[in-house]
Design an enzyme around this catalytic site. Structure first.
Site, short mmCIF file in Angstrom:
data_model
loop_
_atom_site.label_atom_id
_atom_site.label_comp_id
_atom_site.label_asym_id
_atom_site.label_seq_id
_atom_site.Cartn_x
_atom_site.Cartn_y
_atom_site.Cartn_z
N ARG A 133 6.94 -5.77 -5.66
CA ARG A 133 5.71 -6.02 -4.91
C ARG A 133 4.57 -5.48 -5.77
O ARG A 133 4.76 -4.56 -6.57
CB ARG A 133 5.74 -5.30 -3.56
CG ARG A 133 6.89 -5.71 -2.66
CD ARG A 133 6.89 -4.89 -1.37
NE ARG A 133 7.97 -5.29 -0.46
CZ ARG A 133 9.17 -4.73 -0.43
NH1 ARG A 133 9.46 -3.74 -1.27
NH2 ARG A 133 10.10 -5.16 0.42
N LYS A 158 8.38 -0.24 0.38
CA LYS A 158 8.23 -0.60 1.79
C LYS A 158 9.37 0.00 2.59
O LYS A 158 10.53 -0.12 2.22
CB LYS A 158 8.23 -2.13 1.93
CG LYS A 158 7.81 -2.63 3.30
CD LYS A 158 7.70 -4.15 3.29
CE LYS A 158 7.24 -4.66 4.64
NZ LYS A 158 7.11 -6.14 4.64
N ARG A 225 7.64 -12.37 -7.40
CA ARG A 225 8.78 -11.74 -6.71
C ARG A 225 9.69 -12.81 -6.10
O ARG A 225 10.91 -12.73 -6.20
CB ARG A 225 8.25 -10.78 -5.63
CG ARG A 225 9.32 -10.09 -4.78
CD ARG A 225 8.63 -9.04 -3.90
NE ARG A 225 9.42 -8.65 -2.76
CZ ARG A 225 10.32 -7.67 -2.75
NH1 ARG A 225 10.57 -7.00 -3.85
NH2 ARG A 225 10.96 -7.35 -1.64
N HIS A 248 15.38 -5.29 0.65
CA HIS A 248 15.36 -5.85 2.01
C HIS A 248 16.34 -5.09 2.90
O HIS A 248 17.47 -4.81 2.50
CB HIS A 248 15.78 -7.32 2.00
CG HIS A 248 14.72 -8.23 1.43
ND1 HIS A 248 15.00 -9.51 1.01
CD2 HIS A 248 13.40 -8.04 1.23
CE1 HIS A 248 13.89 -10.08 0.57
NE2 HIS A 248 12.91 -9.21 0.69
#
Length: 275
Positions: A133, A158, A225, A248
């Site tokens: 990111r 994240k 990405r 993720h």
């Protein structure tokens, strides 16, 4: 009372990421700007509902931005102003199923080859080669490049999780050349006076590179990405590994790339070819 500054302070205390603080703060500003001269504590739920309705119907905002807008307003009222507003019904019920734009390998190469500035090429090469990111590239430190194990450490990404991604041999060579010339001290890519490089500058570099490479697709830095994940999938990389590399939480998030990968679809014969 400076509500925006206090809101940013609350988000910082709650340890939200830089990008989330920025997006939530901008969303709240858009909301407050819609009620000039009004005291925020006097704005009721019906007015908030009408505002969201206007943004959806009149301005046709995306579902993603609607989620950010509602989440920011909800946090502002319930956690800052100590209200007890039930705003969950303002979140969109259906998930948009838009497929991400993907640059093919030749477009990525043309774009990177068009960049003459060593620092600019290193930034975009890092983002693509590691599937980062833009906020992760900005936060990257010199010490996060582990050339002995050929790994890159992504700190507090994240969800406030660290992860490791592979270090490309080509990227390592490029970074060594970059380091000799720029000699960054703490952050891998420094702005003026040793501060962090700005996301706006990286987006600008990317747009200029696309233009020079004559790539017509509507892409952003985040497209790198998406392209990273799709190219790995097309090369036969297990989707669970791609999930881990991207950071993720759910495999469902990663599975969207199975819908944009053309490795199998392009081999299917159209019935027109049978005529």
């Amino acid at each position: 009372m400076n509500y925006l500054d206090d809101f940013k302070k609350l988000l910082s205390i709650k340890r939200y990421s830089y990008s989330t603080i920025k997006s939530y703060s901008n969303a709240l500003k858009n909301f407050l700007d819609a009620f000039p001269g009004s005291e925020p504590s006097q704005i009721n739920v019906t007015q908030i509902e009408n505002f969201i309705n206007s943004m959806v119907v009149d301005k046709n905002i995306s579902q993603a931005y609607q989620k950010v807008l509602v989440a920011a307003i909800k946090m502002f009222y319930n956690e800052m102003l100590r209200k007890n507003y039930n705003l969950n019904y303002l979140f969109p019920d259906r998930t948009e199923k838009k497929l991400p734009v993907i640059l093919d390998v030749s477009e990525i190469k043309a774009m990177l080859d068009s960049i003459q500035n060593l620092k600019h090429k290193a930034i975009l090469s890092l983002i693509y080669s590691a599937g980062l990111r833009i906020s992760e590239a900005i936060e990257m430190k010199v010490s996060d490049i582990d050339s002995k194990r050929m790994l890159i450490r992504v700190r507090q990404a994240k969800g406030k999780k660290d992860r490791y991604v592979m270090l490309s041999e080509k990227l390592l060579f490029l970074l060594r050349e970059y380091y000799k010339e720029y000699k960054p001290k703490e952050y891998l890519f420094e702005g003026q006076k040793g501060s962090k490089y700005s996301s706006r500058s990286i987006q600008s570099i990317f747009r200029q590179a696309l233009k020079k490479a004559n790539v017509q697709k509507k892409a952003s830095v985040h497209t790198l990405r998406h392209s990273f994940a799709t190219h790995l999938l097309e090369a036969g990389t297990d989707i669970r590994i791609i999930q881990q590399l991207l950071g993720h939480n759910s495999i469902k998030t990663t599975q969207i790339y199975t819908q944009v990968s053309n490795s199998k679809i392009s081999k299917v014969k159209s019935p027109l070819d049978f005529l």
